[in-house]
Design a protein around this motif. Structure first.
Motif, PDB file in Angstrom:
ATOM      1  N   MET A 247     -12.931 -32.499 -11.473  1.00 29.05           N
ATOM      2  CA  MET A 247     -13.026 -31.321 -12.369  1.00 29.05           C
ATOM      3  C   MET A 247     -12.384 -30.114 -11.708  1.00 29.05           C
ATOM      4  N   SER A 248     -11.662 -29.362 -12.487  1.00 26.08           N
ATOM      5  CA  SER A 248     -10.962 -28.199 -11.946  1.00 26.08           C
ATOM      6  C   SER A 248     -11.940 -27.202 -11.390  1.00 26.08           C
ATOM      7  N   ALA A 249     -11.462 -26.417 -10.378  1.00 27.79           N
ATOM      8  CA  ALA A 249     -12.304 -25.376  -9.769  1.00 27.79           C
ATOM      9  C   ALA A 249     -12.599 -24.270 -10.745  1.00 27.79           C
ATOM     10  N   ASP A 250     -11.786 -24.202 -11.818  1.00 25.42           N
ATOM     11  CA  ASP A 250     -11.987 -23.149 -12.797  1.00 25.42           C
ATOM     12  C   ASP A 250     -12.935 -23.570 -13.918  1.00 25.42           C
ATOM     13  N   ARG A 251     -13.509 -24.785 -13.799  1.00 21.99           N
ATOM     14  CA  ARG A 251     -14.383 -25.268 -14.853  1.00 21.99           C
ATOM     15  C   ARG A 251     -15.812 -25.341 -14.349  1.00 21.99           C
ATOM     16  N   PRO A 252     -16.790 -25.059 -15.188  1.00 21.91           N
ATOM     17  CA  PRO A 252     -18.176 -25.161 -14.767  1.00 21.91           C
ATOM     18  C   PRO A 252     -18.576 -26.593 -14.512  1.00 21.91           C
ATOM     19  N   THR A 253     -19.481 -26.803 -13.592  1.00 24.21           N
ATOM     20  CA  THR A 253     -19.974 -28.129 -13.285  1.00 24.21           C
ATOM     21  C   THR A 253     -21.101 -28.485 -14.238  1.00 24.21           C
ATOM     22  N   ALA A 254     -21.524 -29.752 -14.171  1.00 23.97           N
ATOM     23  CA  ALA A 254     -22.593 -30.210 -15.059  1.00 23.97           C
ATOM     24  C   ALA A 254     -23.890 -29.488 -14.801  1.00 23.97           C
ATOM     25  N   ALA A 255     -24.060 -29.024 -13.551  1.00 22.17           N
ATOM     26  CA  ALA A 255     -25.288 -28.309 -13.215  1.00 22.17           C
ATOM     27  C   ALA A 255     -25.313 -26.912 -13.778  1.00 22.17           C
ATOM     28  N   ASP A 256     -24.127 -26.427 -14.169  1.00 23.89           N
ATOM     29  CA  ASP A 256     -24.037 -25.037 -14.591  1.00 23.89           C
ATOM     30  C   ASP A 256     -24.078 -24.867 -16.094  1.00 23.89           C
ATOM     31  N   SER A 257     -23.734 -25.877 -16.846  1.00 21.66           N
ATOM     32  CA  SER A 257     -23.745 -25.740 -18.304  1.00 21.66           C
ATOM     33  C   SER A 257     -24.364 -26.987 -18.906  1.00 21.66           C
ATOM     34  N   GLU A 258     -24.848 -26.859 -20.113  1.00 21.08           N
ATOM     35  CA  GLU A 258     -25.578 -27.950 -20.733  1.00 21.08           C
ATOM     36  C   GLU A 258     -24.654 -29.114 -21.051  1.00 21.08           C
ATOM     37  N   PRO A 259     -25.158 -30.332 -21.072  1.00 23.78           N
ATOM     38  CA  PRO A 259     -24.361 -31.480 -21.482  1.00 23.78           C
ATOM     39  C   PRO A 259     -23.871 -31.299 -22.923  1.00 23.78           C
ATOM     40  N   GLN A 260     -22.689 -31.800 -23.171  1.00 22.19           N
ATOM     41  CA  GLN A 260     -22.080 -31.752 -24.492  1.00 22.19           C
ATOM     42  C   GLN A 260     -21.621 -30.346 -24.893  1.00 22.19           C
ATOM     43  N   TYR A 261     -21.741 -29.364 -23.990  1.00 27.12           N
ATOM     44  CA  TYR A 261     -21.289 -28.023 -24.354  1.00 27.12           C
ATOM     45  C   TYR A 261     -19.770 -27.994 -24.381  1.00 27.12           C
ATOM     46  N   ASP A 262     -19.211 -27.551 -25.473  1.00 29.21           N
ATOM     47  CA  ASP A 262     -17.762 -27.497 -25.651  1.00 29.21           C
ATOM     48  C   ASP A 262     -17.198 -26.327 -24.849  1.00 29.21           C
ATOM     49  N   GLU A 263     -16.474 -26.644 -23.782  1.00 29.08           N
ATOM     50  CA  GLU A 263     -15.970 -25.591 -22.904  1.00 29.08           C
ATOM     51  C   GLU A 263     -14.970 -24.681 -23.603  1.00 29.08           C
ATOM     52  N   ARG A 264     -14.376 -25.125 -24.685  1.00 31.02           N
ATOM     53  CA  ARG A 264     -13.418 -24.291 -25.406  1.00 31.02           C
ATOM     54  C   ARG A 264     -14.121 -23.107 -26.080  1.00 31.02           C
ATOM     55  N   ARG A 265     -15.449 -23.172 -26.197  1.00 32.27           N
ATOM     56  CA  ARG A 265     -16.187 -22.087 -26.830  1.00 32.27           C
ATOM     57  C   ARG A 265     -16.586 -21.003 -25.843  1.00 32.27           C
ATOM     58  N   ARG A 266     -16.234 -21.185 -24.548  1.00 31.04           N
ATOM     59  CA  ARG A 266     -16.690 -20.235 -23.534  1.00 31.04           C
ATOM     60  C   ARG A 266     -16.212 -18.816 -23.809  1.00 31.04           C
ATOM     61  N   TRP A 267     -14.933 -18.666 -24.146  1.00 29.56           N
ATOM     62  CA  TRP A 267     -14.394 -17.329 -24.350  1.00 29.56           C
ATOM     63  C   TRP A 267     -14.944 -16.692 -25.630  1.00 29.56           C
ATOM     64  N   LYS A 268     -15.233 -17.518 -26.634  1.00 29.24           N
ATOM     65  CA  LYS A 268     -15.876 -16.987 -27.835  1.00 29.24           C
ATOM     66  C   LYS A 268     -17.300 -16.529 -27.509  1.00 29.24           C
ATOM     67  N   ALA A 269     -17.996 -17.337 -26.692  1.00 35.77           N
ATOM     68  CA  ALA A 269     -19.353 -16.951 -26.277  1.00 35.77           C
ATOM     69  C   ALA A 269     -19.324 -15.645 -25.493  1.00 35.77           C
ATOM     70  N   LEU A 270     -18.306 -15.517 -24.626  1.00 41.69           N
ATOM     71  CA  LEU A 270     -18.169 -14.274 -23.866  1.00 41.69           C
ATOM     72  C   LEU A 270     -17.924 -13.105 -24.808  1.00 41.69           C
ATOM     73  N   GLY A 271     -17.110 -13.310 -25.841  1.00 42.91           N
ATOM     74  CA  GLY A 271     -16.849 -12.242 -26.802  1.00 42.91           C
ATOM     75  C   GLY A 271     -18.122 -11.749 -27.465  1.00 42.91           C
ATOM     76  N   VAL A 272     -19.012 -12.672 -27.831  1.00 41.20           N
ATOM     77  CA  VAL A 272     -20.291 -12.286 -28.425  1.00 41.20           C
ATOM     78  C   VAL A 272     -21.109 -11.475 -27.426  1.00 41.20           C
ATOM     79  N   GLY A 273     -21.129 -11.942 -26.176  1.00 42.04           N
ATOM     80  CA  GLY A 273     -21.873 -11.223 -25.146  1.00 42.04           C
ATOM     81  C   GLY A 273     -21.335  -9.821 -24.917  1.00 42.04           C
ATOM     82  N   LEU A 274     -20.018  -9.672 -24.917  1.00 41.37           N
ATOM     83  CA  LEU A 274     -19.416  -8.352 -24.682  1.00 41.37           C
ATOM     84  C   LEU A 274     -19.709  -7.398 -25.845  1.00 41.37           C
ATOM     85  N   VAL A 275     -19.712  -7.923 -27.065  1.00 40.23           N
ATOM     86  CA  VAL A 275     -20.039  -7.068 -28.218  1.00 40.23           C
ATOM     87  C   VAL A 275     -21.467  -6.548 -28.098  1.00 40.23           C
TER      88      VAL A 275
END
Length: 487
Positions: free
Chosen positions: A1-29
């Motif tokens: 797994m790339s160093a730029d990707r979260p590990t299994a311990a850091d994010s829930e199983p089945q979490y779509d990593e492509r949604r990370r930036w959208k999730a960040l956008g919600v958090g920033l708003v």
């Protein structure tokens, strides 16, 4: 797994990593919305005063109460999100912030508004640590740096546009009812943020549930201590007699109890605040600088908008425009300060503090006597200078303060640093506001004299932060000299 990707311990199983930036956008708003309410309400205070018949202490509680509960909830809310899941904490915080914003906008009395603001500040304290926690959970390497950069930009923009946006809303809504839209504007944004957060944010907690991590006794002792210290200042004009000052030693006793409890608590569990961090010179002096500086500069906007609107009769929009030079100067200098802080260190912070003091004193000088011409235009230059100095203080000081904190204590150290900033804001609004209203009463409504005296007090408070920075510089040079001599 790339160093730029979260590990299994850091994010829930089945979490779509492509949604990370959208999730960040919600958090920033959501972060933008909660931090905007720190600055946007300043411009609305005079309108609230006229609409609700608020007393000076009511107005101080509207601002300092929000900052106080915001600061006290930050650390325990962050720990709760770590243990029970950040999505649940985030959604709860945004939902509570949305409801309390609506309640604040519907306020029919000062007491109603103050209660809503206290709950609104607590909700903001729940939301903000979840945003930084999500960045740590979902991003790695260079992506994490970019994500934190976006969070920093969000903080800067919210500070810059707050006064102007508040002035525009009051201009559109009218002097009597426009202030309500300062709160109502949060409602549709909050509803949308709740819906998107539930869909986009990862649900699984990053650690096992642990009741001991929340440290409710520590939170209670800290909250009681700070509140008792603030009460005599905020209620200075309302409570007659000298007995009110007896609350200050009682408050100090609770803070001493907080320190003793945290030391004891650390023997069996992770405390709310690890007192060993205070043995680090960079952290202890940096936290002191942050506490004192926020106590000085936050109150400036409170008294300035009252002076412009109630004292001189300017509109809320003009008052918002008058504060904008400080905010713009701070935003510009923050970008520069973040790039060069590692090269110049604490002297950069000292220079920034000195420039802020110079800008505030210059503001007092241009307003001495009976100033001819437009006050917002006269103060634009000095406030721009003060803002440029402020940009060299806040972010660089935070970087230096946390530079030697061990990784296991990084969350606690950063959380308590932010808590100190919010508590400093509450105390500063209380103390500077108390002098402002006392001067106003003793000078028979001489708004100019009251503003100048209060601004000098704010400059004096910031000078204390400058002294702390100089102490750190001297101590650092002595330590380097001893090290070089030993080598």
């Amino acid at each position: 797994m790339s160093a730029d990707r979260p590990t299994a311990a850091d994010s829930e199983p089945q979490y779509d990593e492509r949604r990370r930036w959208k999730a960040l956008g919600v958090g920033l708003v959501a972060a933008f919305m909660t931090l905007l309410d720190v600055s946007i309400v300043n411009v609305a205070v005079p309108s609230m005063d006229r609409a609700l018949g608020a007393t000076p202490s009511d107005l101080q509680w509207v601002l300092s109460g929000y900052a106080l509960t915001f600061g006290l909830v930050l650390v325990p809310a962050g720990r709760f999100g770590d243990a029970r899941g950040r999505r649940n904490a985030f959604v709860f915080g945004v939902a509570l912030f949305t409801v309390t914003s609506a309640l604040a906008g519907l306020a029919r009395s000062p007491e109603w508004l103050i209660a809503a603001r206290l709950l609104q500040g607590a909700a903001a304290g729940v939301v903000n640590p979840q945003v930084s926690g999500l960045i740590q959970q979902l991003f790695r390497g260079a992506e994490r740096g970019r994500a934190f950069g976006l969070l920093g930009a969000t903080i800067g923009i919210s500070t810059a546009v707050g006064p102007l946006l508040g002035g525009l809303l009051i201009q559109v809504g009218g002097e009597q009812q426009g202030w309500r839209w300062v709160f109502f504007v949060n409602v549709p944004v909050g509803i949308l943020a709740v819906l998107l957060a539930w869909r986009l944010l990862p649900a699984r907690p990053t650690g096992r549930p642990d009741r001991h991590r929340l440290d409710p006794v520590g939170v209670l002792l800290l909250g009681l201590g700070v509140t008792l210290l603030l009460l005599p200042l905020v209620q200075h004009t309302q409570w007659r007699g000298p007995w009110k000052w007896a609350l200050i030693p009682v408050g100090l006793a609770f803070l001493a109890g907080f320190g003793l409890w945290e030391r004891r608590y650390a023997r069996s569990a992770a405390p709310m605040f690890d007192l060993r961090l205070l043995t680090l010179r960079s952290y202890s002096l940096g936290a002191l600088i942050a506490l004192v500086y926020f106590g000085g500069f936050t109150a400036i906007f409170f008294i300035f908008t009252l002076y412009l609107q109630n004292g001189l009769g300017y509109s809320a929009l003009v008052a918002g425009l008058a504060i904008t030079p400080f905010a713009l100067g701070s935003a510009v200098a923050s970008a520069l300060g973040g790039r060069v802080v590692t090269r110049y260190g604490r002297p950069l912070v000292a220079i920034g503090l000195f420039v802020v003091v110079v800008g505030l004193v210059a503001t007092v000088l241009v307003l001495r006597g009976s100033p001819s011409g437009s006050v917002p235009l006269l103060t634009a230059g000095p406030l721009l200078v003060a803002g440029l100095g402020s940009g060299l203080v806040i972010a660089p000081n935070q970087t230096l303060t946390l530079s030697e904190v061990p990784v296991p204590q990084a969350g606690s150290g950063a959380g308590m640093l932010q808590t100190g900033q919010r508590i400093g804001s509450a105390a500063g609004i209380a103390s500077v506001g108390a002098l402002f209203f006392s001067s106003l009463a003793s000078s028979r409504n001489d708004w100019g004299a009251a503003f100048r005296q209060s601004l000098l007090l704010a400059a004096g408070i910031i000078t204390v932060a400058l002294v702390a920075a100089l102490v750190d510089i001297v101590a650092g040079r002595r330590a380097d000299h001893r090290a070089s001599t030993a080598d």
